[in-house]
Scaffold this motif. Sequence first.
Motif, short mmCIF file in Angstrom:
data_model
loop_
_atom_site.label_atom_id
_atom_site.label_comp_id
_atom_site.label_asym_id
_atom_site.label_seq_id
_atom_site.Cartn_x
_atom_site.Cartn_y
_atom_site.Cartn_z
N TYR A 21 4.50 12.20 1.05
CA TYR A 21 3.25 11.96 0.33
C TYR A 21 2.14 12.37 1.05
N ALA A 22 2.30 12.81 2.23
CA ALA A 22 0.97 13.23 3.35
C ALA A 22 0.52 14.55 2.86
N ALA A 54 -1.56 4.57 -3.07
CA ALA A 54 -0.99 5.98 -3.63
C ALA A 54 0.50 6.06 -3.63
N THR A 55 1.15 4.84 -3.21
CA THR A 55 2.52 4.93 -3.46
C THR A 55 2.90 3.76 -3.98
N ASN A 56 2.20 3.00 -4.63
CA ASN A 56 2.45 2.00 -5.35
C ASN A 56 3.07 0.80 -4.30
N ARG A 74 -2.88 9.58 -8.30
CA ARG A 74 -2.60 8.53 -6.92
C ARG A 74 -2.55 9.65 -5.74
N MET A 75 -2.37 10.80 -6.03
CA MET A 75 -2.43 11.89 -4.85
C MET A 75 -3.77 12.30 -4.53
N ALA A 76 -4.62 12.10 -5.47
CA ALA A 76 -6.11 12.33 -5.40
C ALA A 76 -6.66 11.31 -4.34
N LEU A 77 -5.95 10.05 -3.98
CA LEU A 77 -6.40 9.20 -2.99
C LEU A 77 -5.99 9.67 -1.52
#
Length: 413
Positions: free
Chosen positions: A326-327, A315-317, A301-304
């Motif tokens: 998550y930035a 990326a954060t559902n 998800r962080m790869a997005l």
Amino acid sequence: MSKSAASSQARLAGRRGNWAVAEVFAGVGSVAQGFARAGSFDVAYLNDIDEYARRTYRFNYGNNVRYDLCDVRDISGDLIRDAADGRRIAGLLGCPPCQGWSAAGPRATGDPRNLLLGEFFRLVSDIRPLFFVMENVPSVADRVELAAALEALAPDYRTWHGVLNAASYGLPQSRQRTIVIGYHIDTGVQPSPPPPTHGGDRRLWDYRAERFVKPEAASLDALLGSAPRIGARDHKQYSMRAHYPTDLAGLKNFVTVGEAIGDLEPEFRGRCSPYAKALAKGVAAPTNHHPWRHGSDFVARMALVREGRRPPAEATNNRRYYSQAYARLHRRGLARTITTNFHNPGCGRFLHYRLHRSLTVREAARLQGFGDDVVFIDHPSWQERVVGNAFPPLWAEVIARHVSNQLDAVLAD
């Protein structure tokens, strides 16, 4: 203690006669050590309640300085003077706990830690040093508690206080803090803030606009993440513009995240910026550079998340978070404030600019201005805590040089 640390301490000893400093709420002693390196003061006394901070300090600097693990309310001026062993206490330094007022916390008015601000000024009145330097979160700048404390000191001390930013002094981090500087009236010197050294004309990544922006008066506060607290009486004191010249081009360029930590990856080893080279200290293989364990789903998800950007919904559902959660950092931008939870990208902008993980302890330490020769010990979560709680050592050195220069004639007498 390493041989280099011991020899450094020996060279500094006595260069200011027998003037010494004491630091309460000391953590790993980054402010006191900054005054030792840049102001040539002896470190006479340290205090904190964090056992792991004291262990880290002693691992790196030895046991020669008395470091009491106790509540600051149990400390008196006589105790600190006794620890100085005949040396004169030139300055009292301290960073009282800020969780009760921090924008990142619950901001509970009844938090007992809020009372510790008054304990620092109690010790100033008791010891009556030539100077004192205190640091805290930005919101303290217009708290009535600070105003009352400074008013009580007014017969004996001239003071300056305001909100400054670490990036203005060569740190790759937009850490905004209230700084209070006081000089005893007998010195005859009016305190002032250290002038900014960094700005420049090189374009920098603006996280709010998500584009490159040239540093100038109109964009400065956005680049540095400067913002007043909700309900602040004086919004102007949170702006960095007042501390800068009209033209920033005459200053050094801001130091970026990439310049601070890029050389830590094996494929870029040896490609050191002046900032990284100064902190590398000749250490070939820096310690504390182990990635945190992230699950495969999290990594995917962080790869997005693109460099310098906020996370897309997938990326954060599809959950909504505040803007920094998550930035991802940008290699040509500034880091945001390093906290005690930088292992968790949900707590701030802590994602590496190109790798799908959060910052390592060593990367956070670089952004805080710690040299690679400073080793963080014990469990990684404790290492994270002492790094995030620390006042940036390089910023402490800037303040130390400024105070030392302003009081040069008095200290030389």
